[in-house]
Design a protein around this motif. Sequence first.
Motif, short mmCIF file in Angstrom:
data_model
loop_
_atom_site.label_atom_id
_atom_site.label_comp_id
_atom_site.label_asym_id
_atom_site.label_seq_id
_atom_site.Cartn_x
_atom_site.Cartn_y
_atom_site.Cartn_z
N PHE A 159 0.67 -1.13 0.09
CA PHE A 159 0.07 -0.07 -0.14
C PHE A 159 0.87 1.24 0.01
N CYS A 160 0.66 2.12 -1.03
CA CYS A 160 1.64 3.25 -1.07
C CYS A 160 0.89 4.76 -0.99
N ASP A 161 0.71 5.12 0.07
CA ASP A 161 -0.08 6.31 0.36
C ASP A 161 0.42 6.88 1.91
N ASN A 162 0.08 8.01 2.05
CA ASN A 162 0.68 8.63 3.34
C ASN A 162 -0.33 8.90 4.18
N SER A 163 -1.53 8.20 4.04
CA SER A 163 -2.89 8.27 5.11
C SER A 163 -2.89 6.99 5.99
N LEU A 164 -2.44 7.12 7.42
CA LEU A 164 -2.43 6.35 8.25
C LEU A 164 -3.99 5.64 8.39
N ASN A 165 -5.07 6.58 8.15
CA ASN A 165 -6.27 6.11 8.23
C ASN A 165 -6.44 4.89 7.40
N SER A 166 -6.14 5.11 6.04
CA SER A 166 -6.16 4.12 5.05
C SER A 166 -5.61 2.67 5.47
N VAL A 167 -4.32 3.00 5.89
CA VAL A 167 -3.48 1.72 6.33
C VAL A 167 -4.33 0.83 7.38
N ILE A 168 -4.82 1.57 8.32
CA ILE A 168 -5.48 0.95 9.38
C ILE A 168 -6.72 0.24 8.82
N TYR A 169 -7.33 0.89 7.97
CA TYR A 169 -8.71 0.51 7.33
C TYR A 169 -8.42 -1.06 6.55
N HIS A 170 -7.25 -0.95 5.70
CA HIS A 170 -6.67 -2.17 4.83
C HIS A 170 -6.35 -3.37 5.95
N VAL A 171 -5.60 -2.76 7.14
CA VAL A 171 -5.13 -3.71 8.11
C VAL A 171 -6.40 -4.66 8.62
N CYS A 193 0.59 9.16 15.15
CA CYS A 193 0.52 8.10 14.25
C CYS A 193 1.16 6.88 15.00
N ALA A 194 2.24 6.99 15.91
CA ALA A 194 2.92 5.95 16.44
C ALA A 194 1.90 5.53 17.69
N ASN A 195 1.16 6.34 18.36
CA ASN A 195 0.37 6.09 19.11
C ASN A 195 -0.84 5.30 18.82
N GLU A 196 -1.49 5.36 17.65
CA GLU A 196 -2.69 4.76 16.89
C GLU A 196 -1.94 3.29 16.50
N LEU A 197 -0.60 3.32 16.04
CA LEU A 197 -0.01 1.99 15.67
C LEU A 197 0.20 1.27 16.95
N LEU A 198 0.55 1.61 18.00
CA LEU A 198 0.59 1.08 19.40
C LEU A 198 -0.72 0.45 19.76
#
Length: 457
Positions: A146-158, A193-198
């Motif tokens: 996935f190539c985009d800088n939106s963490l929201n989109s990353v979490i959606y795909h996760v 972003c780091a807190n959301e990933l945690l």
Amino acid sequence: MKSKTVYICSNCGNESPKWQGLCQNCDEWNTFEEQTKIKETISRNYDRPRKEIIKLSDVTSSNSERIITGINEFDRVMGGGIVKDSLTIITAKPGAGKSTLLLQVAQDLCLKGRKVIYASGEESESQIKSRSTRIFDKASENLWVFCDNSLNSVIYHVNKVNPDLVILDSIQTFQIDEIKESKAGSPTQTMECANELLKLAKNPERPRAIIIVGQMTKKDEMAGLRALEHLVDTVLVIEGDSDEELRGLSVTKNRFGSTWERGFFSMTERGMISIDNPSQYFMTKREDEKSVSGSAITVIRDGSRPIIVEVESLVSASFTPFPSRICECLGKDQLNTLLSILEQRGGVKLYDKNVVLKTTGGLKLKEQSVNLAIIMCIVSSVYDKPISNDCAFISDVGLTGELKKVPALESRIRELDRMGFNKVYIAKGALGKNVKFKDIQVVEKNTLIEIIHTVLK
């Protein structure tokens, strides 16, 4: 609810009420960015806690499950593999091999049946595909990009793909869509972003491992706030310049294993190749009849394991008032100290000679246990007399010329025994009693001059 304008340094997070050209905290120019801070009065409720308190004796301890990648040096540095509910950050200079190593980790896990999402905020799908084609033949069907800088989109795909491992390259390029007043790479965006990933990694219903890439500053430090290092579970650093083949992967923080471990890799066209036997890599294999002068073997302690290292020297006549002292593997002050000891206590005159010193593989020497080997390789070069290939030296040398004991001596000698060495020279009384080895002979001496006369008589 009140708002005010502040200026925050994008490099170190220093806050100032007005714009400044130079940050007084990190000495970087033009890094202050305007941000709006909202201060609101919040009524706090201390009557209903979100979670009940319990006794420590009632807590059930459990060993964290680890994901084994199959890349031996990587797994060893991580403490036996990636913990399934962990957040890891890896940093290095540009071109050191961060993305290459993580893509190899992703591919190896996918071949074992794991699902991996590789999210990049600074590269396109075609760039990642080109790298993968270079380092392995065919990408696994379990590897998603996935190539985009939106963490929201990353979490959606996760949540959609449900991977076991998520790789984010790099944390400074991603942003949360709702925080519009800060751009990607700012301290606010990076920490949010780091807190959301945690939260994503520590989800008790679906724990998953997450590895993020952190950019490095010109001062060879991780970019951003120091709080980012405190937030994550593991901090990895890749050492080595882009024009060198050798790479070191060291851990400076690990909540699930020992710190200060280091793994070694060889950067090739096919990616980062794990050096599973460093002792063999950092010495030259020669036949007994092909011994050369100016070479000596010692053993260093790197993290929790001993590694055999070859030290080489070249001594030549100098025709200038100030002979050269060139050393790639240790500080000049340490080299000059050892040369003074050799001249005064060993009787070898070097005032009119150039001395060049290096190690096989370019490994840096930081321990005092290598001092005897350094001196002996210089003596061997001065007299042009080779030291036997099956002989090693493990000892510090004092200013008096006396040999000194070093820590973890038994494990160092056992590594020499494992690699087939026949003899090792150490300080007298440095080894404990009743210590037995398989084949190697341990020779104990008191002074440097005794070693020189015994080895190069």
